[in-house]
Design a protein around this motif. Structure first.
Motif, PDB file in Angstrom:
ATOM      1  N   GLY A 113     -14.462  -4.309 -18.546  1.00 57.14           N
ATOM      2  CA  GLY A 113     -14.350  -3.369 -17.433  1.00 57.14           C
ATOM      3  C   GLY A 113     -14.290  -1.932 -17.915  1.00 57.14           C
ATOM      4  O   GLY A 113     -14.927  -1.040 -17.345  1.00 57.14           O
ATOM      5  N   GLU A 114     -13.522  -1.693 -18.979  1.00 53.88           N
ATOM      6  CA  GLU A 114     -13.442  -0.339 -19.539  1.00 53.88           C
ATOM      7  C   GLU A 114     -14.791   0.105 -20.079  1.00 53.88           C
ATOM      8  O   GLU A 114     -15.207   1.257 -19.898  1.00 53.88           O
ATOM      9  N   SER A 132     -20.577  -4.565  -7.905  1.00 57.67           N
ATOM     10  CA  SER A 132     -20.399  -4.179  -6.502  1.00 57.67           C
ATOM     11  C   SER A 132     -21.537  -4.732  -5.658  1.00 57.67           C
ATOM     12  O   SER A 132     -22.653  -4.943  -6.150  1.00 57.67           O
ATOM     13  N   ARG A 148     -26.846  -4.311 -15.064  1.00 60.72           N
ATOM     14  CA  ARG A 148     -25.398  -4.331 -15.255  1.00 60.72           C
ATOM     15  C   ARG A 148     -24.929  -5.696 -15.768  1.00 60.72           C
ATOM     16  O   ARG A 148     -24.118  -5.787 -16.702  1.00 60.72           O
ATOM     17  N   LEU A 163     -16.207  -5.591 -11.625  1.00 61.86           N
ATOM     18  CA  LEU A 163     -17.309  -5.368 -12.555  1.00 61.86           C
ATOM     19  C   LEU A 163     -18.654  -5.252 -11.852  1.00 61.86           C
ATOM     20  O   LEU A 163     -19.612  -4.748 -12.432  1.00 61.86           O
ATOM     21  N   GLY A 209     -17.308   1.075 -17.461  1.00 69.27           N
ATOM     22  CA  GLY A 209     -17.058   2.424 -16.956  1.00 69.27           C
ATOM     23  C   GLY A 209     -17.694   3.484 -17.840  1.00 69.27           C
ATOM     24  O   GLY A 209     -18.260   4.459 -17.348  1.00 69.27           O
ATOM     25  N   VAL A 210     -17.624   3.301 -19.153  1.00 69.16           N
ATOM     26  CA  VAL A 210     -18.257   4.233 -20.088  1.00 69.16           C
ATOM     27  C   VAL A 210     -19.776   4.137 -19.962  1.00 69.16           C
ATOM     28  O   VAL A 210     -20.483   5.146 -19.957  1.00 69.16           O
ATOM     29  N   TRP A 211     -20.291   2.911 -19.848  1.00 71.65           N
ATOM     30  CA  TRP A 211     -21.738   2.703 -19.725  1.00 71.65           C
ATOM     31  C   TRP A 211     -22.286   3.372 -18.468  1.00 71.65           C
ATOM     32  O   TRP A 211     -23.372   3.946 -18.472  1.00 71.65           O
ATOM     33  N   GLU A 212     -21.519   3.311 -17.391  1.00 69.45           N
ATOM     34  CA  GLU A 212     -21.972   3.912 -16.133  1.00 69.45           C
ATOM     35  C   GLU A 212     -22.133   5.418 -16.254  1.00 69.45           C
ATOM     36  O   GLU A 212     -22.940   6.022 -15.549  1.00 69.45           O
ATOM     37  N   ALA A 213     -21.337   6.041 -17.157  1.00 66.85           N
ATOM     38  CA  ALA A 213     -21.440   7.495 -17.316  1.00 66.85           C
ATOM     39  C   ALA A 213     -22.779   7.899 -17.897  1.00 66.85           C
ATOM     40  O   ALA A 213     -23.196   9.060 -17.774  1.00 66.85           O
TER      41      ALA A 213
END
Length: 324
Positions: A66-67, A30, A48, A28, A70-74
């Motif tokens: 986690g899923e 890095s 984040r 979640l 990933g959508v938020w990062e887009a």
């Protein structure tokens, strides 16, 4: 770009360093590394972590978070909204079901109290005629029969509903939210007692062991037994609240004898600390549901078992110590 050490990020985000390391191991969060091997984070990590914290407070499981990250990062807000809405709707349905169960349990307790108040004050010892110390309702008693005031889901014999201890601290948190238990004589779980709930067993006379029942019942406990294992290993407390809770625990378990048990630790303490320990455990589980608490009263002794998933082992040791 601003670089922060893990201690600085912990201060900025209000999350302990142990939680940050866990988030990194879970994918979640890095971190870059300095030549000396120290973790460093950019300013984006603060945003984040705020997003992760908000998702956790909605009761989302770690895998779901986690899923969603990933959508938020887009970067498309509409996609986050579309992904998040059905997840919240599911949690709302679960919360409403628990609220209904708690309302039924509250009604059964009111009925038990009314029945108790209506009993005559007798000079003799309590016996089945009283209707609330027997294994089932006494003559003429409707408590736990499924009819009369307070009957409903969760109603049982008076020994089930009038004498068993309910969990402290209000409705149970949503699955995966924030650090009472799920199996045996554990704290928490769904708040309404199932019809097969066991009363406090053994009694307090003669130094006999007493299991304080803080779960809704054996059948419900078995169904809920693994919930703590699936909860995210993270704490919703931060800053001063986290330090204060830690200080309260260390004071409460001071001088305890510790022994290892599967997945956790068993602490043996004087029984007069039972109320304090139960209050702390209920509060702890609301912010950190990955902890599993089980209390056992044994004459002058209180046995407290605390368990956590493998990823939460370090947090358990930090808070409760290790077996000697």
């Amino acid at each position: 770009m601003t670089s922060m050490r893990i201690s600085q990020l912990a201060e900025r985000s209000g999350m302990p360093a142990t939680t940050l390391r866990f988030y990194e191991s879970a994918g979640l969060l890095s971190a870059d590394r300095t030549p000396a091997g120290y973790r460093v984070y950019g300013e984006e990590a603060v945003e984040r972590l705020a997003f992760i914290g908000a998702a956790k407070h909605l009761g989302l499981a770690l895998e779901e978070i986690g899923e969603l990250v990933g959508v938020w990062e887009a970067g498309a807000c509409r996609d986050v909204k579309a992904d998040l809405r059905p997840r919240i709707a599911t949690r709302l349905t679960e919360a409403e079901a628990r609220a209904a169960e708690l309302a039924a349990f509250t009604a059964s307790l009111r009925g038990a109290l009314a029945h108790l108040d209506a009993l005559p004050d007798r000079a003799g010892r309590c016996d089945p005629e009283c209707g609330f110390l027997a294994g089932g309702p006494g003559p003429g008693s409707d408590l736990g029969s499924g009819s009369g005031a307070g009957a409903g889901p969760g109603s049982g014999s008076a020994s089930d509903s009038a004498l068993a201890l309910p969990r402290r601290g209000g409705p149970a948190p949503a699955p995966g939210s924030g650090r009472t238990s799920t199996a045996g004589a554990a704290l928490g779980g769904a708040p309404a007692p199932a019809p097969d709930s066991a009363p406090a067993s053994g009694g307090a006379r003669g130094g006999q062991p007493v299991d304080v029942v803080l779960t809704p019942g054996r059948r419900a406990a078995e169904q809920e037994a693994e919930r703590w294992r699936a909860a995210p290993v993270a704490c919703s407390l931060s800053g001063e609240g986290l330090h204060e809770r830690t200080a309260h625990w260390r004071e409460a378990v001071d001088g305890a004898t510790r022994a290892a048990v599967p997945d956790g630790l068993r602490l043996t303490l004087p029984v007069d600390r039972a109320t304090r320990i139960a209050e702390l455990a209920a509060a702890e589980q609301r912010c950190c549901p990955f902890f599993d608490f089980r209390l056992h009263l044994d004459g002058p002794r209180l046995h407290l078992e605390v368990r956590a998933p493998a990823d939460g082992g370090a947090l358990l040791t930090d808070l409760f110590g290790s077996a000697h």
